[in-house]
Scaffold this motif. Structure first.
Motif, short mmCIF file in Angstrom:
data_model
loop_
_atom_site.label_atom_id
_atom_site.label_comp_id
_atom_site.label_asym_id
_atom_site.label_seq_id
_atom_site.Cartn_x
_atom_site.Cartn_y
_atom_site.Cartn_z
N ILE A 60 39.54 121.54 74.77
CA ILE A 60 40.60 120.56 74.51
C ILE A 60 40.40 119.27 75.29
CG2 ILE A 60 43.08 120.14 74.78
CD1 ILE A 60 43.49 123.18 74.37
N TYR A 61 39.98 119.36 76.55
CA TYR A 61 39.94 118.20 77.44
C TYR A 61 38.51 117.71 77.68
CZ TYR A 61 44.76 119.53 78.20
OH TYR A 61 46.08 119.84 78.01
N LYS A 62 38.40 116.38 77.83
CA LYS A 62 37.10 115.76 78.11
C LYS A 62 36.55 116.16 79.47
CE LYS A 62 36.95 111.40 75.61
NZ LYS A 62 36.97 109.95 75.77
N VAL A 63 37.40 116.07 80.49
CA VAL A 63 36.97 116.43 81.84
C VAL A 63 36.89 117.95 81.90
CG1 VAL A 63 37.52 116.33 84.30
CG2 VAL A 63 38.03 114.37 82.82
N GLN A 64 35.67 118.44 82.03
CA GLN A 64 35.43 119.87 81.98
C GLN A 64 35.71 120.55 83.32
OE1 GLN A 64 33.96 121.45 78.75
NE2 GLN A 64 35.36 119.73 78.50
N MET A 65 36.29 121.72 83.24
CA MET A 65 36.58 122.51 84.41
C MET A 65 35.35 123.39 84.70
SD MET A 65 40.22 124.21 84.47
CE MET A 65 40.65 125.43 85.59
N PRO A 66 34.99 123.53 85.98
CA PRO A 66 33.84 124.40 86.30
C PRO A 66 34.22 125.87 86.13
CG PRO A 66 34.88 123.64 88.30
CD PRO A 66 35.58 122.94 87.17
N LYS A 67 33.20 126.73 86.12
CA LYS A 67 33.45 128.16 85.98
C LYS A 67 34.23 128.66 87.19
CE LYS A 67 31.31 132.62 85.27
NZ LYS A 67 30.10 133.41 85.20
N VAL A 68 35.34 129.32 86.92
CA VAL A 68 36.19 129.89 87.96
C VAL A 68 36.32 131.37 87.66
CG1 VAL A 68 38.47 129.86 89.00
CG2 VAL A 68 37.47 127.73 88.20
N THR A 69 36.10 132.19 88.68
CA THR A 69 36.23 133.63 88.55
C THR A 69 37.21 134.12 89.62
OG1 THR A 69 34.46 134.14 90.12
CG2 THR A 69 33.81 133.81 87.81
N PRO A 70 37.68 135.35 89.50
CA PRO A 70 38.53 135.88 90.57
C PRO A 70 37.83 135.84 91.93
CG PRO A 70 38.69 137.26 88.63
CD PRO A 70 37.60 136.27 88.37
N HIS A 71 36.52 136.05 91.93
CA HIS A 71 35.80 136.03 93.20
C HIS A 71 35.73 134.62 93.79
CE1 HIS A 71 33.63 138.45 96.05
NE2 HIS A 71 32.76 137.47 96.20
N VAL A 72 35.59 133.62 92.93
CA VAL A 72 35.63 132.23 93.39
C VAL A 72 37.00 131.95 94.01
CG1 VAL A 72 35.66 129.82 92.61
CG2 VAL A 72 33.87 131.36 91.80
N CYS A 73 38.06 132.47 93.39
CA CYS A 73 39.41 132.29 93.94
C CYS A 73 39.53 132.95 95.31
CB CYS A 73 40.46 132.86 92.98
SG CYS A 73 40.58 131.95 91.43
N ARG A 74 38.90 134.09 95.49
CA ARG A 74 38.91 134.80 96.78
C ARG A 74 38.24 133.95 97.85
NH1 ARG A 74 39.34 139.82 99.16
NH2 ARG A 74 37.55 140.51 100.40
N HIS A 75 37.08 133.37 97.53
CA HIS A 75 36.39 132.49 98.48
C HIS A 75 37.26 131.27 98.80
CE1 HIS A 75 32.15 133.95 98.93
NE2 HIS A 75 32.54 134.71 97.91
N THR A 76 37.88 130.69 97.78
CA THR A 76 38.72 129.51 97.97
C THR A 76 39.91 129.84 98.86
OG1 THR A 76 38.04 128.65 95.81
CG2 THR A 76 40.05 127.73 96.78
N PHE A 77 40.54 130.97 98.61
CA PHE A 77 41.66 131.39 99.45
C PHE A 77 41.22 131.51 100.90
CE2 PHE A 77 43.72 134.88 101.71
CZ PHE A 77 45.03 134.46 101.71
N CYS A 78 40.12 132.18 101.14
CA CYS A 78 39.64 132.38 102.51
C CYS A 78 39.35 131.03 103.18
CB CYS A 78 38.40 133.27 102.50
SG CYS A 78 37.90 133.83 104.14
N SER A 79 38.68 130.15 102.47
CA SER A 79 38.37 128.83 103.02
C SER A 79 39.64 128.05 103.33
CB SER A 79 37.51 128.03 102.04
OG SER A 79 36.25 128.63 101.87
N ASN A 80 40.59 128.07 102.41
CA ASN A 80 41.84 127.33 102.63
C ASN A 80 42.63 127.88 103.81
OD1 ASN A 80 41.26 125.60 100.53
ND2 ASN A 80 42.57 126.64 99.07
N MET A 81 42.66 129.18 103.97
CA MET A 81 43.38 129.77 105.10
C MET A 81 42.69 129.41 106.42
SD MET A 81 46.07 131.17 103.90
CE MET A 81 46.03 129.76 102.81
N ALA A 82 41.36 129.42 106.43
CA ALA A 82 40.62 129.03 107.64
C ALA A 82 40.89 127.57 107.97
CB ALA A 82 39.13 129.28 107.45
#
Length: 125
Positions: A60-82
């Motif tokens: 739908i959108y021109k600006v493409q979203m990168p591949k996101v997986t549950p595991h990527v979300c886990r890494h992101t959560f850990c990084s954000n909490m740190a």
């Protein structure tokens, strides 16, 4: 978990279709999300759902979203909490890691800008 998250999870369980038999796996029951057979959704299910959402969004959108997986979300959560200053031992516990080096060296991703911000913060003390 915050009180709001606990309440949200309770609401999900209350509103989900009641299985004929509540599944118990390794002594755990009351899973949040179940498949059409009443079994708990596994990581594969969530990855496929996220992939479908990503494909639909990118079609739908021109600006493409990168591949996101549950595991990527886990890494992101850990990084954000740190980055937010969470105690590393608390973060290790939440992540379920037996070795803190996994939490700090594998799951926590910081950038040059993060280092700059931290140096600025401690220099203002």
């Amino acid at each position: 978990m915050t009180d709001e998250v606990v309440e949200c999870f309770k609401t999900i369980i209350e509103r989900r279709e009641k299985p004929k038999v509540e599944k118990m796996i390794d002594g755990y029951s009351g899973f949040l999300c179940l498949d059409e057979k009443g079994k708990p959704l596994a990581a594969y299910h969530w990855e496929k759902r996220m992939q479908h959402i990503l494909e639909k969004y990118n079609s739908i959108y021109k600006v493409q979203m990168p591949k996101v997986t549950p595991h990527v979300c886990r890494h992101t959560f850990c990084s954000n909490m740190a980055k937010s200053g969470m105690n590393p031992k608390t973060l290790q516990y939440i992540m379920g890691h037996s070795d803190i080096s996994v939490t700090l060296n594998t799951y926590t991703h910081l950038t040059f800008e993060d280092a700059q911000e931290e140096l600025q913060r401690v220099s203002n003390l």
